[in-house]
Design an enzyme around this catalytic site. Sequence first.
Site, PDB file in Angstrom:
ATOM      1  N   CYS A   1      -2.031 -86.791  -9.777  1.00  0.00           N
ATOM      2  CA  CYS A   1      -2.067 -87.580  -8.620  1.00  0.00           C
ATOM      3  C   CYS A   1      -1.573 -86.406  -7.402  1.00  0.00           C
ATOM      4  O   CYS A   1      -1.719 -86.629  -6.444  1.00  0.00           O
ATOM      5  CB  CYS A   1      -0.955 -88.583  -8.436  1.00  0.00           C
ATOM      6  SG  CYS A   1       0.898 -87.825  -8.917  1.00  0.00           S
TER       7      CYS A   1
ATOM      8  N   ARG B   1      -7.991 -91.132  -2.140  1.00  0.00           N
ATOM      9  CA  ARG B   1      -7.220 -91.825  -1.554  1.00  0.00           C
ATOM     10  C   ARG B   1      -7.652 -92.228   0.084  1.00  0.00           C
ATOM     11  O   ARG B   1      -6.985 -93.366   0.337  1.00  0.00           O
ATOM     12  CB  ARG B   1      -5.849 -90.658  -1.218  1.00  0.00           C
ATOM     13  CG  ARG B   1      -5.219 -90.168  -2.342  1.00  0.00           C
ATOM     14  CD  ARG B   1      -4.593 -91.264  -3.133  1.00  0.00           C
ATOM     15  NE  ARG B   1      -3.436 -91.997  -2.459  1.00  0.00           N
ATOM     16  CZ  ARG B   1      -2.384 -91.578  -2.443  1.00  0.00           C
ATOM     17  NH1 ARG B   1      -1.956 -90.375  -2.713  1.00  0.00           N
ATOM     18  NH2 ARG B   1      -1.458 -92.338  -1.440  1.00  0.00           N
TER      19      ARG B   1
HETATM   20  N1  NVA Z   1       6.172 -89.212  -9.230  1.00  0.00           N
HETATM   21  C1  NVA Z   1       5.802 -88.299  -8.178  1.00  0.00           C
HETATM   22  C2  NVA Z   1       4.723 -88.543  -7.570  1.00  0.00           C
HETATM   23  C3  NVA Z   1       4.436 -87.844  -6.244  1.00  0.00           C
HETATM   24  C4  NVA Z   1       2.974 -88.410  -5.555  1.00  0.00           C
HETATM   25  C5  NVA Z   1       6.916 -88.394  -7.105  1.00  0.00           C
HETATM   26  O1  NVA Z   1       7.474 -89.523  -6.938  1.00  0.00           O
HETATM   27  O2  NVA Z   1       7.471 -87.276  -6.517  1.00  0.00           O
HETATM   28  N1   CP Z   2      -0.045 -88.235  -4.482  1.00  0.00           N
HETATM   29  C1   CP Z   2       0.526 -88.350  -3.450  1.00  0.00           C
HETATM   30  O1   CP Z   2       1.198 -89.426  -3.197  1.00  0.00           O
HETATM   31  O2   CP Z   2       0.763 -87.016  -2.862  1.00  0.00           O
HETATM   32  P1   CP Z   2       1.803 -87.122  -1.534  1.00  0.00           P
HETATM   33  O3   CP Z   2       3.129 -87.290  -2.001  1.00  0.00           O
HETATM   34  O4   CP Z   2       1.275 -85.800  -0.821  1.00  0.00           O
HETATM   35  O5   CP Z   2       1.439 -88.253  -0.518  1.00  0.00           O
END
Ligand code: NVA
Ligand code: CP
Length: 307
Positions: free
Chosen positions: A264, A292
Amino acid sequence: MASLIGRDLLSLADLSASELQQLLELASQLKSKQLQVQCNKVLGLLFSKASTRTRVSFTVAMYQLGGQVIDLHPNVTQVSRGEPIEDTARVLDRYLDVLAIRTFAQQELETFAKYAKIPVINALTDLEHPCQILADLLTIQEKFGSLSGLTLTYVGDGNNVANSLMLGCALVGMNVRVAFPSGYAPDAEIVEKARAIANIHQTQVLLTHDPEIAAKDANVLYTDVWASMGQETEANNRFPVFQPYQISAQLLSFADPEAIVLHCLPAHRGEEITHEVIEGSQSRVWDQAENRLHAQKALLVSILGGE
Ligand code: NVA
Ligand code: CP
């Protein structure tokens, strides 16, 4: 066009299988410019955590639809000075058409949604990240043509992304396997929900501590950071525990030869994924990040309506 007019998206489980499929179809049509939609509305972004992709893709999606965006960081609103969520929600809904919230507790998001009459979108909580999974499924569909019957293996922390992935894969008829170290399981209630959905499609939700068994013949290998936002102080203790759960060329060799690798982002090379794999020929992470934009544009149009 998928009609989710006026609806919240707090969890991926808020969508039925056909609503999710229609959203993906709409995202694909918007991406290919087969369909052009205008939606002259105002989106508020209330983000208590950092964000690059979610913030920018929601903003650009709204601009491309002819709408506008207001970035409401809690520090520049009265939220940081203790104005209750119940009050903030009932004020913002008099100005905005839709509100995307990134925060810690899912409960906080749910309180916003309860008090705001406008639709509320989960832009990431500690429990779920539904918008991410819309883009992930679009990316997988683009590679394989269809989703039903494919197997996705998530390796690493049983976090927000893992939780929403289980629900998303179950809804589209994919098998999902999650390999995680002891003590870092995905949310038990979400596992139960995902299994109930998977039963309908006669697919599997498998939890294991063995990443090689999980990766065997998988069509998609997926990982995320070992310490999520808000868990920074745990990072040093987590690293040795998570080391066997890295997506490396060795782990990728267990997957189907046509498998793709997703993350992600943001990624920590040398931790949950090697430099070689994320930069390798099977990685689709940049398409995934681009998606996205298209997936969230489809979501906004479905929730707000368009012409
Ligand atoms: N699991 C991560 C996803 C960031 C897009 C977080 O919550 O920091
Ligand atoms: N993958 C994702 O949600 O990235 P950001 O934290 O940069 O929005």
